[in-house]
Design a protein around this motif. Structure first.
Motif, short mmCIF file in Angstrom:
data_model
loop_
_atom_site.label_atom_id
_atom_site.label_comp_id
_atom_site.label_asym_id
_atom_site.label_seq_id
_atom_site.Cartn_x
_atom_site.Cartn_y
_atom_site.Cartn_z
N GLY A 221 0.65 -0.89 0.10
CA GLY A 221 0.12 -0.13 -0.35
C GLY A 221 0.81 0.92 -0.18
N GLY A 222 0.59 2.12 -0.94
CA GLY A 222 1.17 4.00 -1.15
C GLY A 222 2.36 3.64 -1.36
N ILE A 223 3.30 2.33 -2.04
CA ILE A 223 4.73 2.49 -2.40
C ILE A 223 4.95 2.61 -3.70
CG2 ILE A 223 6.97 0.94 -3.07
CD1 ILE A 223 6.16 1.15 0.34
N ARG A 224 5.52 3.58 -4.19
CA ARG A 224 5.18 4.47 -5.42
C ARG A 224 6.94 4.71 -5.43
NH1 ARG A 224 1.51 2.31 -4.96
NH2 ARG A 224 -0.88 3.10 -5.41
N THR A 225 7.62 5.27 -4.95
CA THR A 225 8.93 5.56 -4.96
C THR A 225 10.17 4.79 -4.48
OG1 THR A 225 9.79 7.23 -3.08
CG2 THR A 225 7.76 7.91 -5.44
N GLY A 226 11.59 4.12 -4.55
CA GLY A 226 12.34 4.15 -3.96
C GLY A 226 12.48 4.78 -2.76
N ASP A 228 9.96 5.05 -0.84
CA ASP A 228 9.02 5.25 0.19
C ASP A 228 8.93 3.66 0.05
OD1 ASP A 228 7.60 6.97 -0.69
OD2 ASP A 228 6.11 6.09 -2.12
N VAL A 229 10.11 3.09 -0.07
CA VAL A 229 10.79 1.32 -0.38
C VAL A 229 11.94 1.39 1.37
CG1 VAL A 229 12.55 -0.87 -0.74
CG2 VAL A 229 10.64 0.67 -2.52
N LEU A 230 12.86 2.38 1.30
CA LEU A 230 13.91 2.81 2.04
C LEU A 230 13.47 2.91 3.60
CD1 LEU A 230 17.23 2.97 2.80
CD2 LEU A 230 16.02 5.63 2.47
N LYS A 231 11.68 4.12 3.49
CA LYS A 231 11.09 3.93 4.70
C LYS A 231 9.96 3.11 5.48
CE LYS A 231 8.96 7.57 2.58
NZ LYS A 231 8.07 9.22 2.63
N ALA A 232 9.90 2.16 4.66
CA ALA A 232 9.16 1.13 4.94
C ALA A 232 10.39 -0.21 5.71
CB ALA A 232 8.94 0.23 4.16
N LEU A 233 11.53 -0.57 4.84
CA LEU A 233 12.77 -1.02 5.03
C LEU A 233 13.35 -0.66 7.15
CD1 LEU A 233 12.50 -2.76 2.56
CD2 LEU A 233 14.61 -2.94 3.22
N ALA A 234 13.28 0.84 7.43
CA ALA A 234 13.79 1.88 8.08
C ALA A 234 12.97 1.15 9.52
CB ALA A 234 14.16 2.78 7.72
N LEU A 235 11.61 1.26 9.29
CA LEU A 235 10.58 1.48 10.12
C LEU A 235 10.45 -0.33 10.28
CD1 LEU A 235 8.05 3.59 8.94
CD2 LEU A 235 9.57 4.16 11.20
N GLY A 236 10.89 -1.34 10.05
CA GLY A 236 11.17 -2.92 10.21
C GLY A 236 10.32 -4.07 8.86
N LEU A 265 12.01 1.82 -9.88
CA LEU A 265 11.45 1.07 -7.88
C LEU A 265 13.03 0.48 -7.31
CD1 LEU A 265 8.33 -0.40 -7.42
CD2 LEU A 265 9.44 2.44 -6.68
N LYS A 266 13.96 -0.08 -8.12
CA LYS A 266 14.99 -0.67 -7.72
C LYS A 266 16.46 -0.14 -8.15
CE LYS A 266 14.62 -5.95 -9.42
NZ LYS A 266 15.52 -6.97 -9.46
N ASN A 267 16.16 1.21 -9.28
CA ASN A 267 16.72 2.31 -8.75
C ASN A 267 16.93 3.61 -8.32
OD1 ASN A 267 17.77 1.00 -10.89
ND2 ASN A 267 16.82 1.52 -12.98
N GLU A 268 15.67 3.81 -7.71
CA GLU A 268 15.11 4.51 -6.82
C GLU A 268 15.70 4.54 -5.69
OE1 GLU A 268 11.62 6.94 -8.86
OE2 GLU A 268 11.14 5.64 -6.97
N PHE A 269 15.16 2.99 -5.04
CA PHE A 269 15.73 2.29 -3.20
C PHE A 269 17.38 2.40 -3.44
CE2 PHE A 269 16.12 -1.45 -0.87
CZ PHE A 269 16.28 -0.99 -0.04
N HIS A 270 17.96 1.91 -4.92
CA HIS A 270 19.73 1.78 -4.77
C HIS A 270 20.47 3.51 -4.61
CE1 HIS A 270 23.45 1.98 -6.10
NE2 HIS A 270 24.32 0.28 -5.92
N THR A 271 19.66 3.95 -5.47
CA THR A 271 20.05 5.96 -5.61
C THR A 271 19.65 6.21 -3.36
OG1 THR A 271 19.82 5.76 -7.19
CG2 THR A 271 19.93 8.37 -5.58
N SER A 272 18.60 5.11 -3.46
CA SER A 272 18.76 6.07 -1.74
C SER A 272 19.08 5.40 -0.82
CB SER A 272 16.93 5.49 -1.59
OG SER A 272 15.36 6.29 -1.71
N MET A 273 18.94 3.64 -0.48
CA MET A 273 20.75 3.30 0.45
C MET A 273 22.10 4.09 -0.21
SD MET A 273 19.02 -0.61 -0.45
CE MET A 273 21.18 -1.57 0.02
N THR A 274 22.15 4.52 -1.30
CA THR A 274 23.48 4.74 -1.07
C THR A 274 23.85 6.29 -0.61
OG1 THR A 274 23.82 4.04 -3.67
CG2 THR A 274 25.71 5.71 -2.93
#
Length: 294
Positions: A221-226, A228-236, A265-274
């Motif tokens: 629900g609500g995942i639209r960007t990388g 968003d993925v980072l935030k969800a993982l950060a919250l557990g 989404l993968k590329n954005e998530f990779h950028t967010s992690m980096t």
């Protein structure tokens, strides 16, 4: 970005949520979705309301990681047949949706006079051009009486790990652990069930705290960007499952459109992690989140 869910390795914690009727978006429907998921090395949760048969979906992507989502039917024998078929075809987990004892008040569907059960299932899915679909599509009510005690019956008939989809509170999360489920998907059904319930991301923290690491927790629900993925993982969350964007990609260009959505989404998530200094998903933690104080 690699991680595992229920012991299976995936290329990134970005997987495909169960959504129905993919042939509304693309002629090959769920077969195209499954091929894109296999190519991306991520998990695809196939819906009870898939518009292709499970056999055809598996044949389209035989090496893919698949879970099967179940809407519980009032007829126990039908549930058993569906679960056993999914298990025999190599699905690796059973996802039971628990937030639809009845369909919510979907005003857009009412305004637009949308009734898929009558207008799509009984008409188009029974036609030769739609191919081989499951017979229980013809009439598939959802059992409103399902309760916690029923989980032991499901556990008795399958060796698959059981995931509960539609948990939003710590109380239900604690009960899920008590009843020996293997995972929880924090979900408000894409906002399509009860207006004004919390967003999944807002319910995630208390669910994660409640299970105390005993089961894996996912989010949809609500995942639209990388981000968003980072935030969800950060919250557990261990992984996120994406719904609408997959259908948008499917409608745009079938399998290749789904692949493009996943790649974005993968590329954005990779950028967010980096840019947050996370060299692996194991390094993503709540220190990355700053909560606003009103």
């Amino acid at each position: 970005m690699r991680t595992t869910i229920q012991g299976a390795e995936i290329s990134a914690p970005i997987c495909i949520a169960p959504t129905g009727f993919h042939r509304l978006a693309w002629p090959d429907g769920e077969m195209s979705t499954a091929r894109a998921a296999q190519a991306a090395s991520i998990c695809y949760i196939t819906s009870t309301y898939a518009s292709c048969s499970l056999e055809d979906i598996v044949a389209a992507a035989p090496r893919g990681l698949r879970w099967f989502q179940l809407y519980v039917h009032p007829n126990r024998q039908i549930n058993q047949q569906m679960i056993q078929k999914a298990e025999s075809l190599g699905f690796k987990a059973l996802v039971i949706t628990v937030d639809v004892p009845k369909v919510g008040n979907r005003r857009n569907d009412i305004t637009n006079q949308v009734d898929l059960m009558k207008k799509l299932l009984l008409k188009d899915l029974g036609s030769p051009e739609m191919g081989n679909v499951m017979p229980y599509f013809q009439m598939s009510p959802i059992d409103p009486s399902i309760c916690w005690e029923d989980l032991s019956w499901f556990q008795s008939m399958t060796r698959l790990p059981i995931i509960l989809k539609g948990i939003l509170t710590k109380e239900d999360a604690e009960l899920a652990v008590k009843h020996n489920v293997h995972g929880i998907i924090v979900s408000n059904h894409g906002g399509r069930q009860l207006d004004e319930v919390p967003a999944s991301i807002d319910a995630l923290t208390e669910v994660v705290a409640a299970v105390k690491g005993k089961v894996e927790v996912y989010l949809d629900g609500g995942i639209r960007t990388g981000n968003d993925v980072l935030k969800a993982l950060a919250l557990g969350a261990k992984c996120v499952f994406v719904g609408r964007p997959i259908l948008w990609g499917l409608a745009y260009k079938g399998e290749h459109g789904v692949k493009e959505v996943l790649d974005i989404l993968k590329n954005e998530f990779h950028t967010s992690m980096t840019l947050t200094g996370c060299r692996s998903v194991a390094e993503i933690n709540q220190d990355l989140i700053r909560f606003s104080r009103l």
